[in-house]
Enzyme design. Structure first.
Site, PDB file in Angstrom:
ATOM      1  CB  CYS A  47      42.400  47.122  35.202  1.00 56.49           C
ATOM      2  SG  CYS A  47      40.777  46.976  36.740  1.00 56.49           S
ATOM      3  N   GLY A  48      42.078  44.075  36.340  1.00 56.40           N
ATOM      4  CA  GLY A  48      41.778  43.024  36.886  1.00 56.40           C
ATOM      5  C   GLY A  48      40.448  42.808  36.295  1.00 56.40           C
ATOM      6  CB  CYS A 106      42.217  46.458  43.309  1.00 57.77           C
ATOM      7  SG  CYS A 106      43.340  46.706  42.063  1.00 57.77           S
ATOM      8  N   GLY A 107      40.961  44.120  41.184  1.00 58.07           N
ATOM      9  CA  GLY A 107      41.220  42.456  40.475  1.00 58.07           C
ATOM     10  C   GLY A 107      42.561  41.678  40.429  1.00 58.07           C
TER      11      GLY A 107
END
Length: 290
Positions: free
Chosen positions: A85-86, A228-229
């Site tokens: 998850c960025g 959303c990275g």
């Protein structure tokens, strides 16, 4: 009672639970209850802060980088496990620094273990930057059907440690008309599913040597999120791929929760992609897990 901290990166929000010695076993049902926005704390996912040597998956992280003391055990809002998850890893790093569990001096790097491998986090002008590592075109380019689009649209599959499909739209009106409270349908379906990004290139696409795009995202295991990275990184990579060889390596991606930066750069093992943006902690509390 379990202590928690709430944080977010451009509106992509997380419940952070410190469990350094790996003593807490969170079930999918507990994670889903924590993330429920009506009956729980409310979040897009849970970040469990655990030492790499206290979790089975951490062995691979320590083998890759012995200095990766901390492991980001990330769960989606539905309780399912995600590779990376960025936005979450920037929030995770910010929590470590604020809690006194790690330091990131100017010019230094903090390695963090994840299920997608070790990721290096540094300071940036906007907060934190994470090297997401090598990326690749997956070759899995399903048609995407979504409420608000008249016909199915082609996509480009991108892997940045987790799976994405990126869809180009013609206008901001098309982007805003999407009804992402309904899950888009992939044809054919992908075995592990994917995060789905809907993208509108800027007009002009490149300004002062930097590419500009806008996007919305439907996250696997979550639904639509404000940001959303890894999806932002996949979006910039896909648009650069579509634009051809003269496209820039630096991008600004507008999401409903703000703006994130993406940079592509060469490394010894191939081209890497980095994501930069803010991370904030907003409140602390305790929750009774049942």
């Amino acid at each position: 009672m379990v202590a928690f901290t709430k944080g977010h990166g451009t509106g992509n929000d997380f419940v952070i639970i410190a469990d350094p010695e790996g003593e807490l076993e969170l079930t999918p049902e507990q994670v889903a209850a924590i993330c429920d926005r009506h009956f729980g704390i409310g979040a897009d996912g849970v970040l469990r802060v655990v030492r790499s040597n206290a979790i089975a998956e951490g062995a691979a992280s320590l083998a890759e980088e012995p200095a990766a003391e901390w492991f980001m055990d990330y769960r989606n809002a539905d309780g399912s496990i995600a590779e990376m998850c960025g936005n979450g890893i920037r929030v995770f790093a910010h929590y470590l620094v604020r809690a006194g569990l790690a330091t990131i001096e100017p010019g230094s790097t903090l390695p963090i273990g994840t299920r997608a491998g070790v990721r290096d986090v540094t300071r940036s002008e906007t907060g934190y930057q994470v090297d997401l590592g090598r990326w690749k075109l997956t070759g899995a380019d399903p048609l995407v059907r979504a409420r608000g689009l008249d016909v199915a649209r082609p996509s480009t599959g991108i892997d940045v440690g987790n799976p994405h499909v990126v869809v180009a739209l013609a206008s901001d009106q098309e982007l805003s008309s999407l009804e992402l409270e309904y899950a888009p349908i992939l044809d054919p379906q992908l075995p592990a599913g994917a995060n789905i990004e809907f993208v509108v290139p800027g007009e002009p696409l490149v300004r002062d040597g930097i590419g500009h795009v806008s996007m919305r995202v439907f996250e696997r295991g979550v639904g639509e999120t404000l940001s959303c990275g890894t999806g932002v990184a996949a979006t910039a990579l896909a648009v650069r791929y579509w634009a051809g060889d003269r496209a820039p390596d630096n991008w600004r991606v507008e999401v409903p929760g703000g703006t994130l930066g993406v940079r592509m750069f060469p490394a010894e093992d191939g081209e890497h992609v980095a994501l930069s943006g803010p991370a904030q902690l907003v409140f602390r509390g305790e929750i009774d897990l049942v």
